[in-house]
Design a protein around this motif. Structure first.
Motif, short mmCIF file in Angstrom:
data_model
loop_
_atom_site.label_atom_id
_atom_site.label_comp_id
_atom_site.label_asym_id
_atom_site.label_seq_id
_atom_site.Cartn_x
_atom_site.Cartn_y
_atom_site.Cartn_z
N GLN A 39 0.84 -1.19 0.00
CA GLN A 39 0.00 0.00 0.00
C GLN A 39 0.88 1.25 0.00
O GLN A 39 1.67 1.46 0.91
CB GLN A 39 -0.92 0.01 1.21
CG GLN A 39 -1.94 1.13 1.20
CD GLN A 39 -3.01 0.95 2.25
OE1 GLN A 39 -2.83 0.21 3.22
NE2 GLN A 39 -4.14 1.61 2.07
N LYS A 43 -3.27 5.30 -1.83
CA LYS A 43 -3.72 4.24 -2.71
C LYS A 43 -4.27 3.07 -1.90
O LYS A 43 -3.99 2.93 -0.71
CB LYS A 43 -2.57 3.74 -3.60
CG LYS A 43 -1.99 4.80 -4.52
CD LYS A 43 -0.92 4.24 -5.42
CE LYS A 43 -1.48 3.24 -6.41
NZ LYS A 43 -0.43 2.74 -7.35
N ASP A 44 -5.06 2.24 -2.56
CA ASP A 44 -5.59 1.05 -1.93
C ASP A 44 -4.49 0.01 -1.73
O ASP A 44 -3.50 -0.01 -2.46
CB ASP A 44 -6.70 0.43 -2.78
CG ASP A 44 -7.95 1.26 -2.82
OD1 ASP A 44 -8.73 1.10 -3.78
OD2 ASP A 44 -8.17 2.07 -1.90
N GLU A 46 -2.94 -3.32 -2.39
CA GLU A 46 -3.05 -4.13 -3.59
C GLU A 46 -2.30 -5.45 -3.45
O GLU A 46 -1.29 -5.56 -2.75
CB GLU A 46 -2.52 -3.37 -4.81
CG GLU A 46 -1.05 -3.05 -4.76
CD GLU A 46 -0.57 -2.29 -5.99
OE1 GLU A 46 -1.42 -1.83 -6.77
OE2 GLU A 46 0.66 -2.16 -6.16
#
Length: 125
Positions: A39, A43-44, A46
């Motif tokens: 991460q 941002k998410d 991932e």
């Protein structure tokens, strides 16, 4: 008391390598699939890679194939992520996760039962 502890992150020049480790305790490690997620700020979280519990088959996001290798040592209750040819875009907090009975859901963070606190990887250009 399940605990996952990541280590091995740091500040690395682009093109360098790191090996991240995740030591697990409080669970029957060999029965769990293990995953790595990352991460970046804003941002998410991932998916990066995962390794299943029974036969060691591995799965990787297309963005890291050829540079990242996931492996596990069940005798040491540890999963590893070898990262080669690091790029600035790899900069993130890297988390390991453990999941039981994931089936075909290895790619989704909601599928995992336990998470570590993460280790920071910073790649300078």
């Amino acid at each position: 008391q399940v605990q996952l502890v990541e280590s091995g992150g740091g500040l690395v020049q682009a093109g360098g390598s790191l090996r991240l480790s995740c030591a697990a305790s409080g669970l029957t490690f060999s029965r769990y699939a293990m995953g790595w997620f990352r991460q970046a700020p804003g941002k998410d979280r991932e998916f990066v890679a995962a390794i299943i519990w029974n036969n060691g088959a591995t799965y990787k996001d297309d963005s890291v194939k050829g540079r990242f290798t996931i492996s596990r040592d069940n005798a040491k209750n540890t999963v590893y992520l070898q990262i080669n040819s690091l790029k600035p875009e790899d900069t993130a907090v890297y988390y390991c996760a453990a999941g039981f009975g994931l089936g075909d859901n290895l790619y989704y963070r909601r599928s995992y039962d336990h998470w570590g606190q993460g280790t920071q990887v910073t790649v300078s250009s």
